[in-house]
Design a protein around this motif. Structure first.
Motif: not given
Lengths: 504, 340
Positions: B43-44, B213, B216, B251, B254-256, B267-271, B287
């Motif tokens: 993630e960022s 994606g 992969e 991760l 959580s991909i829709p 989801t994954i809580e937090g940042e 987390r």
């Protein structure tokens, strides 16, 4: 899902931008004849490449942009032609959430002020009071509910008062005196206080905490900022939200949380969503139905799962096959060539004809699949050249009558894998009648008439696809698809793509 | 492994600010072989881009490579030897408009690279530039070589940037989110192009993205980055079929759209936290739905997990035999709830 009542009926909506260029150039047809219903309580997904008109469509529906033509009916009112009080009422019913949370929040205002802004702008509260008979309603910040307006308060004939469920106030906040001929409503709280309460309850509703009230947007992460944007959009209790790429700027784990929040709010508040996104996976998750847009038109519309698993339109099929990874089971990828053409000068006939993998070919030429593609490409190059702003060198060349031999030759050699013959001419290994047309077009291009060259190719190799504009055909199960191949005379797009790109 | 094109060992890149020292990249090791694509996903704020910039020697003040080694074909780069390999490693950034100079024609910019790295000049350079534009799939290259970047569409600009990168005749191509700014149809074109070029030129590619994606589809091996560290590394199929680290699992879950809609997204809580000190615990523990006491006291080392033939590693105590806790049976991570 069940066939709910339409909340909105969009009818032949058009939005053109005319930049009034010196030469009176063609307008940009950002939205060009879009019709669909948005049903009460559903999420309609709107997908398409950048520049296809998704955002303009969303903004025009909200009357943030003035429609050029067509109507958007909400409760039988055309919201594209309303103004004044009616417009303000519509805009409190229908709100927008923007893509970039940081850019859409004013960094000089606290989060509390940002969420309060629409309340201030609409001078909230102004309670709609529904009364029995024709008794007058009096008092500050109240008015008699008009027509089908949703009442905040209902005063019965016997003087008993009920507050609408879910309305952001309680019976303690007001006193009602119904003894006389008219009904006097007095708010017990100052408006500023009520707004502040409202903001705090919105913060809680979107999963923020009370202490966030006095923070500034730059102190927030992307996900938190988007929550503020959502709270602001919900302030006036809208029934309809246009969500313009609300999660595109967010990381996937944050994105999942915002999507869950939106789904919760929709269920809780009975909201209707128009969800605009270029990310097809997000739309697949959240939308009940999906509309696929290309160059200002809706090419396909239908229930999400069916559109994703069995696309009817060649554009939808290409778009889905471009999704990387194993998200959607699709056959071998169909890579679309180039980018969508300019909405100022869309292809004649079907908008998608210049890139369509299932384009109908004329029968009279026997040309290989590869050469058909090369012919399409040659035509789009000539078209692009004729539209390009010409540099000074090109203009001088044209004036002096200098022929552009080298780049046209280069093009033929590259596209058709052709050979130069002994005396420098070019021979293409293709059926004679077809090759003759290419030589003719090349000659026109060398002389600087690129538009003519493109036209020559289109005359010869175009088909019904570049002549006739397809209607939105009913393809069953509440689905429509704008493709000429749905006509009896032609093979369906799916099998054609299968055979052209996926056989052997 | 000694014949690796790129070999990064225990790389640590830090940024010294007035307040603290931010450990953006904190002890990562990986290699890239010729002809293979190695992915870096996260993630960022996870440190992906800083890793890329470190490899290219593009880390700027107040950033500094504090520790570790970066070897290109066996030559150590850390310490300032990037100049020698300037043309051997090329990078393609996310936003093509930032990589192109708006006042020069696309052709001039390619010719500049050809002159510096291959010593081509004049007509020879022009011909080579046209050929490169054709190679990257720009139609009507002979005409468009004399156009300016603003006359190109977004996808074509990225093709032009790739042409410039190829003009350096590189062995290693670093792609930092090269398709993130593009539409999915254009992304497919660019990914196809990169794949073709890699096979033709036998390039090693380090591919950085946040898009699972794309990972992969493009990569052979993947490293999952979190808070400056690699928490999991595996061949791409193995990672998607049998992810081990709870972060990777979260991760992926959580991909829709990976499954039909309707259900709530896990989801994954937090940042993602910012790392400022030497890790004495698992950075994901706050987390992690499976964290236990030791996770807050012991820094997990990367250990072999999963298929023993697959070179699959994860940094997670659940897989460490010293601790009793064992990983959950299926790949499901609990819904982390709804906090801001």
């Amino acid at each position: 899902m069940s066939e709910a009542e339409p909340f909105l009926e969009v009818r032949d909506l058009k939005k053109y931008y005319d930049d009034g260029g010196l030469l009176g150039s063609d307008p940009v047809k950002a939205v060009d004849g879009v019709s669909f219903d948005i049903r009460e309580g559903e999420t309609l997904g709107l997908v398409g490449e950048s520049g296809c008109g998704k955002t303009t469509l969303g903004r025009t529906i909200l009357n943030l942009e003035t429609a050029t033509e067509g109507e958007v009916l909400a409760d039988d009112t055309d919201v594209t032609s309303i103004s004044g009080r009616e417009l303000r009422r519509w805009q409190s019913h229908a709100q927008m959430v923007f893509q970039d949370p940081d850019a859409s929040l004013n960094d000089r205002m606290t989060v509390g002020e940002i969420i309060r802004e629409p309340l201030d702008a609409h001078d909230w509260p102004n309670l709609a009071v529904s009364v029995a008979g024709d008794r007058e309603v009096a008092g500050k910040r109240v008015h008699r509910a008009e027509g089908d307006e949703r009442p905040d308060l209902t005063v019965d004939a016997d003087g008993s008062v009920t507050v609408r469920e879910g309305a952001p106030l309680s019976t303690d906040d007001l006193t009602v005196d119904a003894d006389g001929g008219r009904i006097d409503v007095t708010l017990q709280k100052h408006a500023a206080e009520m707004r502040e309460d409202r903001v705090r309850s919105l913060l809680e509703q979107v999963g923020l905490r009370e202490e966030h009230f006095y923070r500034y947007p730059h102190q927030f992460s992307g996900g938190q900022s988007q929550r503020v944007g959502i709270a602001r959009a919900l302030a006036l209790e809208p029934r309809f939200l246009v969500l313009d790429e609300p999660v595109s700027a967010l990381d996937v784990s944050v994105q999942a949380r915002i999507i869950n929040l939106l789904e919760d709010l929709q269920a809780e508040l009975g909201l209707t969503f128009l969800f605009i996104a270029h990310d097809l996976s997000v739309v697949r998750h959240i939308a009940d139905r999906v509309a696929v847009m290309y160059l200002g038109e809706v090419m396909e519309l239908g229930p999400t799962e069916q559109v994703f698993t069995d696309p009817a339109h060649p554009y939808t099929e290409s778009l889905l096959s471009a999704i990387p990874g194993s998200m959607v089971e699709t056959g071998e990828r169909i890579t679309l060539r180039g980018t969508p053409p300019s909405p100022r000068d869309p292809p004649s006939g079907c908008r998608f004809s210049s890139r369509c993998p299932a384009k109908i070919r004329p029968d009279e030429y026997s040309v290989t699949g590869e050469h058909w593609e090369a012919l399409d490409q040659l035509q789009s190059v000539f078209r692009a050249r004729s539209n390009a702003e010409k540099g000074i060198v090109d203009v001088v060349k044209e004036r002096l009558g200098i022929q552009d031999v080298s780049t046209v030759d280069e093009l033929l050699l590259e596209l058709f894998d052709a050979e130069r013959d002994g005396d420098g001419g070019i021979t293409i290994d293709m059926a004679d009648d077809a090759a003759a047309v290419v030589y003719e077009a090349a000659e026109l291009a060398r002389a600087g008439d690129e538009a003519g060259a493109a036209e020559r190719l289109d005359d010869a190799f175009g088909s019904v696809c570049s002549e006739e504009h397809p209607d939105a055909n009913d393809v069953g199960a509440g689905r429509t698809s704008r493709c000429l191949r749905h006509r009896e005379a032609y093979e369906d797009p799916g099998p054609v793509i299968e055979q052209r790109y996926r056989s052997d | 492994m000694s014949d690796a094109l790129l070999e990064v060992e225990n790389l640590r890149t830090v940024f010294h600010t007035e307040k603290e020292t931010i450990r953006a990249v904190d002890g990562v090791s990986f290699d890239v072989q010729r002809g293979e694509t190695v992915g870096l996903v996260g993630e960022s704020g996870s440190g992906k881009s800083v890793t890329a910039r470190s490899v290219l020697g593009l880390v700027e003040e107040p950033g500094v490579i504090e520790e570790g080694s970066i070897q290109f074909r066996g030559d150590e780069l850390v310490g300032g030897n990037w100049e020698e390999h300037r043309g051997d490693i090329a990078i393609v950034f996310q936003d093509p408009m930032n990589s192109l100079n708006p006042v020069y024609t696309v052709g001039n910019q390619i010719k500049e690279a050809l002159r510096i790295h291959q010593g081509l000049r004049g007509q020879e350079a022009t011909d080579a530039a046209i050929e490169l534009l054709e190679d990257v799939g720009i139609p009507d290259a002979a005409r468009r070589v004399s156009e300016y970047p603003h006359q190109f569409s977004g996808g074509m600009r990225q093709r032009a940037v790739i042409a410039i990168a190829l003009a350096c005749d590189p062995d290693l191509l670093v792609c930092d989110e090269p398709t993130t700014a593009l539409d999915v149809t254009i992304q497919a074109q660019i990914l196809e192009l990169l794949d073709e070029l890699q096979r033709e030129e036998d390039l090693g590619v380090l591919f950085i993205t946040h898009d699972m994606g794309v990972i992969e589809e493009t990569t052979d091996r993947v490293n999952v980055m979190y808070a400056g560290e690699f928490v999991e590394s595996a061949p791409v199929d193995e990672l998607f079929d049998a992810p081990k680290h709870p972060y990777t699992k979260g991760l992926l879950a959580s991909i829709p759209g990976r499954t039909a809609g309707g259900d709530r997204l896990p989801t994954i809580e937090g940042e993602v936290p910012t790392s400022t000190s030497e890790p004495t615990e698992c950075r994901f523990a706050p987390r992690c739905p499976h964290a236990f006491d030791a996770c807050r006291e012991v820094h997990p080392e990367r250990i072999a997990v999963g298929d023993p033939d697959a070179a699959h590693e994860a940094a997670c105590l659940l897989y460490d035999d010293e601790f009793e806790e064992s990983p959950p049976e299926d790949g499901v991570v609990a819904d982390g709830g709804e906090t801001a």
